[in-house]
Write a protein that holds these residues in place. Sequence first.
Motif, PDB file in Angstrom:
ATOM      1  N   LEU A 176       0.852  -1.188   0.000  1.00 44.39           N
ATOM      2  CA  LEU A 176       0.000   0.000   0.000  1.00 44.39           C
ATOM      3  C   LEU A 176       0.884   1.234   0.000  1.00 44.39           C
ATOM      4  CD1 LEU A 176      -2.808   1.374   0.299  1.00 44.39           C
ATOM      5  CD2 LEU A 176      -2.411   1.314   2.774  1.00 44.39           C
ATOM      6  N   HIS A 223      -2.653  -3.227  -3.038  1.00 38.81           N
ATOM      7  CA  HIS A 223      -3.786  -3.333  -2.117  1.00 38.81           C
ATOM      8  C   HIS A 223      -5.080  -3.098  -2.900  1.00 38.81           C
ATOM      9  CE1 HIS A 223      -6.480  -2.526   1.230  1.00 38.81           C
ATOM     10  NE2 HIS A 223      -5.550  -3.006   2.041  1.00 38.81           N
ATOM     11  N   HIS A 263      -7.970  -2.039  -2.072  1.00 39.51           N
ATOM     12  CA  HIS A 263      -8.761  -0.866  -1.674  1.00 39.51           C
ATOM     13  C   HIS A 263      -7.814   0.248  -1.211  1.00 39.51           C
ATOM     14  CE1 HIS A 263     -12.115  -3.605  -1.922  1.00 39.51           C
ATOM     15  NE2 HIS A 263     -11.519  -4.400  -1.052  1.00 39.51           N
ATOM     16  N   ALA A 279      -8.167   2.583   2.127  1.00 39.68           N
ATOM     17  CA  ALA A 279      -7.233   2.301   3.218  1.00 39.68           C
ATOM     18  C   ALA A 279      -6.438   3.551   3.581  1.00 39.68           C
ATOM     19  CB  ALA A 279      -6.298   1.159   2.835  1.00 39.68           C
ATOM     20  N   GLN A 322      -8.726   6.001   5.415  1.00 37.87           N
ATOM     21  CA  GLN A 322      -9.003   5.561   6.784  1.00 37.87           C
ATOM     22  C   GLN A 322      -7.808   5.847   7.698  1.00 37.87           C
ATOM     23  OE1 GLN A 322      -9.300   1.272   7.720  1.00 37.87           O
ATOM     24  NE2 GLN A 322     -11.330   1.764   8.543  1.00 37.87           N
ATOM     25  N   PHE A 358      -9.010  -0.536  11.517  1.00 37.66           N
ATOM     26  CA  PHE A 358      -8.158  -0.682  10.330  1.00 37.66           C
ATOM     27  C   PHE A 358      -8.857  -1.539   9.259  1.00 37.66           C
ATOM     28  CE2 PHE A 358      -5.283   0.315  13.768  1.00 37.66           C
ATOM     29  CZ  PHE A 358      -4.353   1.154  13.202  1.00 37.66           C
ATOM     30  N   SER A 370     -10.427  -1.130   6.448  1.00 34.92           N
ATOM     31  CA  SER A 370     -10.109  -0.950   5.024  1.00 34.92           C
ATOM     32  C   SER A 370      -8.708  -1.437   4.703  1.00 34.92           C
ATOM     33  CB  SER A 370     -10.226   0.520   4.631  1.00 34.92           C
ATOM     34  OG  SER A 370     -11.576   0.931   4.696  1.00 34.92           O
ATOM     35  N   LEU A 371      -7.801  -1.310   5.655  1.00 36.12           N
ATOM     36  CA  LEU A 371      -6.435  -1.778   5.460  1.00 36.12           C
ATOM     37  C   LEU A 371      -6.351  -3.299   5.536  1.00 36.12           C
ATOM     38  CD1 LEU A 371      -3.348  -1.055   5.236  1.00 36.12           C
ATOM     39  CD2 LEU A 371      -3.334  -1.102   7.737  1.00 36.12           C
TER      40      LEU A 371
END
Length: 138
Positions: free
Chosen positions: A55, A64, A66, A70, A73, A133, A135-136
């Motif tokens: 990411l 990644h 998303h 991420a 967020q 976290f 989205s990560l």
Amino acid sequence: MSLRHLALAAALAPALFAAPAASAAPLPLAGEELSGDHLTVTVTDSGAFDGTYELYCHPAGGTHPHARAACDQLDKQTSWGRDLFAPVPPDQECTMMYGGPHRAHVTGTWAGRPVKADFSRVNGCETARWNRFSSLLG
């Protein structure tokens, strides 16, 4: 300086001032296209999101799935002087609500600080941390 050198300097002066300076803009550094915050995220035992992802943020990119979500967020939770990736304090009282076998390991750099963090869903505190976290970690 001879008269010939002065004449040559006088003839070249207008051309030197008219040409743009070659060093007006800094040269790009190697890897500059990947600048900004960078995290390597490895997720296991989660099901569909298992894998290792790169990411990059500022600008968002990498492998990644998303990346933009991420990065957004993480940006919203980042504050000066606080370790965003700090573990749950060992003396924290947590419910014993098991959230599943999900595990994640995150390394890299965020907001100029090194990151080395582990995540799980073994109790209420760890599940809440995972969800911050989401989205990560997927």
